[in-house]
Design an enzyme around this catalytic site. Structure first.
Site, PDB file in Angstrom:
ATOM      1  N   ARG A  88       0.833  -1.209   0.000  1.00 21.55           N
ATOM      2  CA  ARG A  88       0.000   0.000   0.000  1.00 21.55           C
ATOM      3  C   ARG A  88       0.870   1.263   0.000  1.00 21.55           C
ATOM      4  O   ARG A  88       0.530   2.257  -0.624  1.00 21.55           O
ATOM      5  CB  ARG A  88      -0.951   0.011   1.204  1.00 21.55           C
ATOM      6  CG  ARG A  88      -1.936  -1.159   1.217  1.00 21.55           C
ATOM      7  CD  ARG A  88      -2.818  -1.144  -0.021  1.00 21.55           C
ATOM      8  NE  ARG A  88      -3.467  -2.425  -0.254  1.00 21.55           N
ATOM      9  CZ  ARG A  88      -4.719  -2.709   0.081  1.00 21.55           C
ATOM     10  NH1 ARG A  88      -5.471  -1.804   0.649  1.00 21.55           N
ATOM     11  NH2 ARG A  88      -5.223  -3.893  -0.171  1.00 21.55           N
ATOM     12  N   ASP A 144     -17.017   7.184   8.406  1.00 23.47           N
ATOM     13  CA  ASP A 144     -15.881   6.308   8.121  1.00 23.47           C
ATOM     14  C   ASP A 144     -14.617   7.157   8.020  1.00 23.47           C
ATOM     15  O   ASP A 144     -14.682   8.378   7.848  1.00 23.47           O
ATOM     16  CB  ASP A 144     -16.091   5.531   6.815  1.00 23.47           C
ATOM     17  CG  ASP A 144     -15.286   4.241   6.774  1.00 23.47           C
ATOM     18  OD1 ASP A 144     -15.849   3.174   7.059  1.00 23.47           O
ATOM     19  OD2 ASP A 144     -14.065   4.308   6.482  1.00 23.47           O
TER      20      ASP A 144
HETATM   21  C1  LIG Z   1     -14.683  -4.183   7.186  1.00 22.00           C
HETATM   22  S1  LIG Z   1     -15.410  -2.589   7.065  1.00 22.00           S
HETATM   23  C2  LIG Z   1     -16.936  -2.839   7.928  1.00 22.00           C
HETATM   24  C3  LIG Z   1     -18.108  -2.181   7.228  1.00 22.00           C
HETATM   25  C4  LIG Z   1     -19.462  -2.417   7.888  1.00 22.00           C
HETATM   26  N1  LIG Z   1     -19.493  -1.887   9.223  1.00 22.00           N
HETATM   27  C5  LIG Z   1     -19.798  -3.888   7.895  1.00 22.00           C
HETATM   28  O1  LIG Z   1     -19.765  -4.531   8.932  1.00 22.00           O
HETATM   29  O2  LIG Z   1     -20.103  -4.421   6.817  1.00 22.00           O
HETATM   30  C6  LIG Z   1     -14.425  -1.671   8.261  1.00 22.00           C
HETATM   31  C7  LIG Z   1     -14.526  -0.157   8.073  1.00 22.00           C
HETATM   32  O3  LIG Z   1     -13.972   0.481   9.225  1.00 22.00           O
HETATM   33  C8  LIG Z   1     -13.328   1.665   8.799  1.00 22.00           C
HETATM   34  N2  LIG Z   1     -12.354   2.097   9.819  1.00 22.00           N
HETATM   35  C9  LIG Z   1     -11.192   1.496  10.189  1.00 22.00           C
HETATM   36  N3  LIG Z   1     -10.571   2.218  11.131  1.00 22.00           N
HETATM   37  C10 LIG Z   1     -11.354   3.298  11.376  1.00 22.00           C
HETATM   38  C11 LIG Z   1     -11.246   4.424  12.246  1.00 22.00           C
HETATM   39  N4  LIG Z   1     -10.198   4.597  13.064  1.00 22.00           N
HETATM   40  N5  LIG Z   1     -12.239   5.341  12.225  1.00 22.00           N
HETATM   41  C12 LIG Z   1     -13.310   5.192  11.400  1.00 22.00           C
HETATM   42  N6  LIG Z   1     -13.464   4.157  10.552  1.00 22.00           N
HETATM   43  C13 LIG Z   1     -12.495   3.222  10.537  1.00 22.00           C
HETATM   44  C14 LIG Z   1     -12.685   1.268   7.481  1.00 22.00           C
HETATM   45  O4  LIG Z   1     -12.399   2.388   6.677  1.00 22.00           O
HETATM   46  C15 LIG Z   1     -13.741   0.343   6.873  1.00 22.00           C
HETATM   47  O5  LIG Z   1     -14.575   1.023   5.976  1.00 22.00           O
END
Ligand SMILES: C[S@@+](CC[C@H](N)C(=O)[O-])C[C@H]1O[C@@H](n2cnc3c(N)ncnc32)[C@H](O)[C@@H]1O
Length: 290
Positions: A51, A163
């Site tokens: 990345r 997000d």
């Molecule tokens: C695997 S997805 C889950 C999406 C949804 N909640 C679901 O369960 O289908 C995890 C999300 O968490 C977000 N994320 C990770 N760290 C974060 C942070 N510190 N603050 C806000 N969002 C975060 C990522 O960008 C990603 O879009």
């Protein structure tokens, strides 16, 4: 502290190849952890490296060291830092993900909340999808609310969807998905809530207007209060226990008394926070603030 170590790095670990040194891995993973709580263990080294290389190509930077200097530069590095963190997020999601849990929400939690609010003449409902990725989770919540609340027009309903990833939020706001990615949505809901556009479907305004999408990093407070239900599913798995404790404490503070918290099916509050009761029904699980 990170800046100080970086200064020594320029002498000891100058790396301009596509291979990170151990020290560079340590510094980048510490930066990621401190900025957004994502805990990149050694197994994630090549993921992190790939990345970073992607971002180095995008910015025309030739060495890990120079790229590190850019993203830790308070003056001009903030935009690239966000792009870097965005590139590290895992945005996997789907409509009606974890159906038993959504059934618990639709058939038990939500009706109970609504009947208490109706009795108290309180017609506001606030739900937060924290870590909403590309929008499937908040749109699923919006479909459920529309299905259950036949009098929804008489309510002030807000679904806050946040997000860290700006690219995910942009896709969420557009609400356009390939048809094959809507397999969790039944035919009746597809017809009711989506418009067909070639091989894609687009979410109708009827759902979109219930949702406010915004950038928010869960490492920080966002001033929310009186939230009835929080969905934060499949986000905490990326955090270590110290970060989880901080995030959950902030959730606790912004929930109404007896408010609900839905986590991903592998996530737990055990050892993280004692101020919630675990509830479950037919394989659906959630937590309720004591
Ligand atoms: C695997 S997805 C889950 C999406 C949804 N909640 C679901 O369960 O289908 C995890 C999300 O968490 C977000 N994320 C990770 N760290 C974060 C942070 N510190 N603050 C806000 N969002 C975060 C990522 O960008 C990603 O879009």
């Amino acid at each position: 502290m990170i800046g100080e170590v970086a200064n020594t790095m320029s002498f000891v670990f100058p790396s301009s190849s596509n291979e990170m040194t151990d020290e560079e891995f340590r510094l980048f993973s510490l930066l990621v952890y401190e900025e957004c709580g994502i805990n990149l263990k050694i197994e994630k080294r090549s993921f992190l490296q790939n990345r970073i290389v992607q971002r180095m190509k995008a910015t025309g930077i030739k060495s890990f060291y120079r790229y590190y200097k850019l993203v830790t530069n308070d003056e001009g590095g903030k935009v690239e830092l966000l792009a870097f963190l965005d590139a590290l997020t895992i945005n996997e999601t789907s409509f009606y993900r974890n159906k038993p849990q959504l059934d618990l929400f639709q058939y038990s939690v939500l009706p109970e909340i609504l009947s208490k609010k109706r009795a108290a003449n309180n017609f506001t409902l606030k739900i937060w999808s924290a870590g909403c990725s590309t929008g499937q989770e908040p749109y699923t919540i919006a479909m459920i609310l529309n299905d259950v609340m036949t009098d929804i027009k008489g309510w002030k309903v807000n679904i806050f969807a946040s997000d860290l990833s700006l690219t995910a939020l942009e896709a969420a706001q557009q609400g356009i998905y390939p048809k094959e990615k809507t397999e969790g949505v039944d035919e009746a809901s597809l017809r009711r809530y989506f418009i067909e556009k070639g091989g894609n479907v687009q979410v109708k305004d009827e759902l979109k207007r219930l949702i406010i999408f915004d950038f928010h990093n869960l490492m920080y407070d966002n001033g929310f209060s009186h939230i009835d239900v929080i969905f934060c599913r499949n986000v905490m798995i990326y955090f270590d226990s110290q970060t989880q404790k901080g995030v959950i404490e902030r959730f606790y503070q912004c929930l109404v008394p007896k408010g609900h918290l839905f986590l991903g099916h592998t996530e737990t509050l055990q050892g993280v926070n004692d101020n919630f009761i675990f509830i479950h029904k037919n394989k659906g699980t959630a937590y309720q603030k004591k």
